[in-house]
Design a protein around this motif. Sequence first.
Motif, PDB file in Angstrom:
ATOM      1  N   GLY A  74       0.769  -1.236   0.000  1.00  0.00           N
ATOM      2  CA  GLY A  74       0.000   0.000   0.000  1.00  0.00           C
ATOM      3  C   GLY A  74       0.799   1.284   0.000  1.00  0.00           C
ATOM      4  N   ASP A  75       2.118   1.203  -0.158  1.00  0.00           N
ATOM      5  CA  ASP A  75       2.985   2.381  -0.159  1.00  0.00           C
ATOM      6  C   ASP A  75       3.261   2.796  -1.607  1.00  0.00           C
ATOM      7  N   PHE A  76       2.586   3.850  -2.061  1.00  0.00           N
ATOM      8  CA  PHE A  76       2.738   4.343  -3.425  1.00  0.00           C
ATOM      9  C   PHE A  76       3.579   5.614  -3.467  1.00  0.00           C
ATOM     10  N   SER A  77       4.487   5.782  -2.520  1.00  0.00           N
ATOM     11  CA  SER A  77       5.298   6.996  -2.446  1.00  0.00           C
ATOM     12  C   SER A  77       6.323   7.093  -3.572  1.00  0.00           C
ATOM     13  N   ASP A  78       6.598   5.997  -4.264  1.00  0.00           N
ATOM     14  CA  ASP A  78       7.588   6.010  -5.343  1.00  0.00           C
ATOM     15  C   ASP A  78       6.985   6.285  -6.716  1.00  0.00           C
ATOM     16  N   VAL A  79       5.676   6.513  -6.782  1.00  0.00           N
ATOM     17  CA  VAL A  79       5.032   6.822  -8.059  1.00  0.00           C
ATOM     18  C   VAL A  79       4.262   8.129  -7.916  1.00  0.00           C
ATOM     19  N   GLU A  80       3.989   8.751  -9.060  1.00  0.00           N
ATOM     20  CA  GLU A  80       3.260  10.010  -9.074  1.00  0.00           C
ATOM     21  C   GLU A  80       1.895   9.806  -9.717  1.00  0.00           C
ATOM     22  N   LYS A  81       0.849  10.125  -8.984  1.00  0.00           N
ATOM     23  CA  LYS A  81      -0.503  10.013  -9.526  1.00  0.00           C
ATOM     24  C   LYS A  81      -0.704  11.076 -10.591  1.00  0.00           C
ATOM     25  N   THR A  82      -1.377  10.702 -11.657  1.00  0.00           N
ATOM     26  CA  THR A  82      -1.724  11.655 -12.698  1.00  0.00           C
ATOM     27  C   THR A  82      -3.194  12.028 -12.565  1.00  0.00           C
ATOM     28  N   ASN A  83      -3.623  12.968 -13.349  1.00  0.00           N
ATOM     29  CA  ASN A  83      -5.041  13.333 -13.405  1.00  0.00           C
ATOM     30  C   ASN A  83      -5.707  12.672 -14.601  1.00  0.00           C
ATOM     31  N   ILE A  84      -5.092  11.616 -15.096  1.00  0.00           N
ATOM     32  CA  ILE A  84      -5.591  10.897 -16.265  1.00  0.00           C
ATOM     33  C   ILE A  84      -6.523   9.778 -15.806  1.00  0.00           C
TER      34      ILE A  84
END
Length: 111
Positions: A74-84
Amino acid sequence: MEKEKFRIEIIDFLPHYKQFEVGKYADGTPACLGDVVHMNGREGNWFVAYRYGKVMLKQVGFMAMIGSLKIDNGDFSDVEKTNIIGAGMDYLIIGYTNEKLYQELKNKGVI
């Protein structure tokens, strides 16, 4: 006895987007199945997907997926969420009917 598999395509999952939280981004916002993210050092957009009990990242049309203990925990700190909001002819979720996610999907009317 062989386990029974189930699959859900990205496009079929769109009406249920944002209903299945699988972790948090670095800023504390929820990471959900179907989110589209960017990864440092990798080109293209990646979907937050599910494969046989694990949360992974997948590109539409490619066999390869990226998984890590951080993402699976559950650790998504290494990716960047997009607005897509993405769609494509590919599977977002593949698993077995005896997995916890299958029952959650069934309870919310996804399957």
